[in-house]
Design a protein around this motif. Structure first.
Motif, PDB file in Angstrom:
ATOM      1  N   THR A 285       0.829  -1.206   0.000  1.00 31.13           N
ATOM      2  CA  THR A 285       0.000   0.000   0.000  1.00 31.13           C
ATOM      3  C   THR A 285       0.861   1.252   0.000  1.00 31.13           C
ATOM      4  O   THR A 285       0.549   2.241  -0.681  1.00 31.13           O
ATOM      5  CB  THR A 285      -0.936  -0.004   1.220  1.00 31.13           C
ATOM      6  N   MET A 286       1.955   1.243   0.753  1.00 32.05           N
ATOM      7  CA  MET A 286       2.883   2.372   0.754  1.00 32.05           C
ATOM      8  C   MET A 286       3.456   2.605  -0.639  1.00 32.05           C
ATOM      9  O   MET A 286       3.557   3.755  -1.096  1.00 32.05           O
ATOM     10  CB  MET A 286       3.999   2.136   1.765  1.00 32.05           C
ATOM     11  N   ILE A 287       3.835   1.530  -1.325  1.00 30.86           N
ATOM     12  CA  ILE A 287       4.382   1.667  -2.677  1.00 30.86           C
ATOM     13  C   ILE A 287       3.352   2.330  -3.593  1.00 30.86           C
ATOM     14  O   ILE A 287       3.694   3.209  -4.405  1.00 30.86           O
ATOM     15  CB  ILE A 287       4.820   0.291  -3.210  1.00 30.86           C
ATOM     16  N   ASN A 288       2.090   1.946  -3.461  1.00 28.40           N
ATOM     17  CA  ASN A 288       1.044   2.576  -4.271  1.00 28.40           C
ATOM     18  C   ASN A 288       0.935   4.062  -3.957  1.00 28.40           C
ATOM     19  O   ASN A 288       0.763   4.895  -4.864  1.00 28.40           O
ATOM     20  CB  ASN A 288      -0.298   1.892  -4.016  1.00 28.40           C
ATOM     21  N   SER A 289       1.036   4.418  -2.678  1.00 31.20           N
ATOM     22  CA  SER A 289       0.956   5.834  -2.298  1.00 31.20           C
ATOM     23  C   SER A 289       2.139   6.622  -2.843  1.00 31.20           C
ATOM     24  O   SER A 289       1.980   7.762  -3.312  1.00 31.20           O
ATOM     25  CB  SER A 289       0.893   5.963  -0.770  1.00 31.20           C
ATOM     26  N   LEU A 290       3.332   6.037  -2.792  1.00 27.70           N
ATOM     27  CA  LEU A 290       4.507   6.716  -3.347  1.00 27.70           C
ATOM     28  C   LEU A 290       4.345   6.929  -4.840  1.00 27.70           C
ATOM     29  O   LEU A 290       4.666   7.999  -5.374  1.00 27.70           O
ATOM     30  CB  LEU A 290       5.767   5.897  -3.066  1.00 27.70           C
ATOM     31  N   ARG A 291       3.829   5.924  -5.522  1.00 23.47           N
ATOM     32  CA  ARG A 291       3.655   6.018  -6.971  1.00 23.47           C
ATOM     33  C   ARG A 291       2.558   7.019  -7.351  1.00 23.47           C
ATOM     34  O   ARG A 291       2.729   7.828  -8.272  1.00 23.47           O
ATOM     35  CB  ARG A 291       3.289   4.630  -7.521  1.00 23.47           C
ATOM     36  N   ASP A 292       1.433   6.969  -6.619  1.00 30.16           N
ATOM     37  CA  ASP A 292       0.266   7.727  -7.034  1.00 30.16           C
ATOM     38  C   ASP A 292       0.172   9.117  -6.412  1.00 30.16           C
ATOM     39  O   ASP A 292      -0.471  10.011  -6.985  1.00 30.16           O
ATOM     40  CB  ASP A 292      -1.007   6.952  -6.685  1.00 30.16           C
ATOM     41  N   LYS A 293       0.795   9.315  -5.250  1.00 35.81           N
ATOM     42  CA  LYS A 293       0.642  10.581  -4.539  1.00 35.81           C
ATOM     43  C   LYS A 293       1.942  11.387  -4.445  1.00 35.81           C
ATOM     44  O   LYS A 293       1.901  12.621  -4.473  1.00 35.81           O
ATOM     45  CB  LYS A 293       0.117  10.322  -3.116  1.00 35.81           C
TER      46      LYS A 293
END
Length: 239
Positions: A183-191
């Motif tokens: 989930t953190m990786i998704n946040s780094l990528r998307d936000k």
């Protein structure tokens, strides 16, 4: 624009104060453990009047002083709904070791007036326009606070208060209850990665940085975009 703050004695958690200028209303971000006296002195120095407390997430080192700060002034604390349970009971976000360390010795109290933050909304507080980005991974309710940086000490296009999502050279740990590395990786990528390079990042721990600097040097961001030279070690910073 006035942006100032200091690290708390416990865990070095950064407490920030943001205002349109001296003598104005302000927002207080992440009042942690043992910050009351220094926060009061900082507010008096700049003749500031808190209008709200903003919480980047619900970990105790960022929320411990929220009730006294809000209660003394009759103001609202803002937190993402996915971290409301941590605001009510901070031990839910602690490891067994940390729970044993605190052992109920810290007299925590939940704030009386709490408002929920929603992804993509803009708060108008203390003469500031503050955009909220939900960026889970460190906790389920971690958020970024973004606001225009014109007139700030950095004269930046944008300022991002990143909590424990992004640090200079690292990211927040994901091994505590409610954390998730995918989930953190998704946040780094998307936000995080879509932000402009000149965005000034004010993290929950450690020194300020910029998105451009982190894009070029942060091994976790390099891993997200597939440029890493091998998977970095698990992040350990944060409560």
């Amino acid at each position: 624009m006035l942006v100032t703050g200091f690290p708390a004695d416990a865990f070095g958690t950064n407490c920030y104060v943001v205002a349109a200028g001296p003598g104005e209303q302000c927002v207080v971000v992440d009042p942690g453990i043992g910050v009351i006296d220094r926060l009061d002195a900082l507010l008096a120095e700049h003749r500031l009047h808190p209008a709200a407390v903003l919480l980047t997430h619900g970990h105790l080192d960022h929320t411990f002083s929220v009730a006294p700060v809000c209660g003394a002034r009759g103001i609202t604390a803002y937190v993402h709904p996915d971290d409301l349970e941590l605001l009510a009971d901070p031990t839910k976000g602690l490891s067994a070791d940390l729970t044993q360390m605190f052992g109920g010795r810290l007299p925590y109290a939940e704030p009386e007036d709490v408002a929920e933050l929603a992804d993509g909304t803009t708060l108008t507080l203390a003469g500031l326009e503050i955009t909220v980005d939900h960026a889970p991974g460190h906790t389920g309710g971690s958020v970024l606070f973004r606001l225009p940086g014109a007139g700030s000490p950095w004269e930046a296009e944008q300022i991002c208060l990143s909590g424990d999502v992004l640090f200079a050279g690292s990211i927040g740990r994901t091994d505590l209850p409610g954390g998730s590395l995918p989930t953190m990786i998704n946040s780094l990528r998307d936000k995080i990665l879509p932000l402009a390079d000149d965005t000034v990042v004010l993290p929950g721990h450690g020194p300020a940085t910029t998105i451009g600097r982190e894009r070029a040097t942060n091994p976790y961001l390099a891993e997200v975009v597939g440029l890493g030279g091998g998977r970095p070690t698990a992040p350990t910073r944060g409560l």
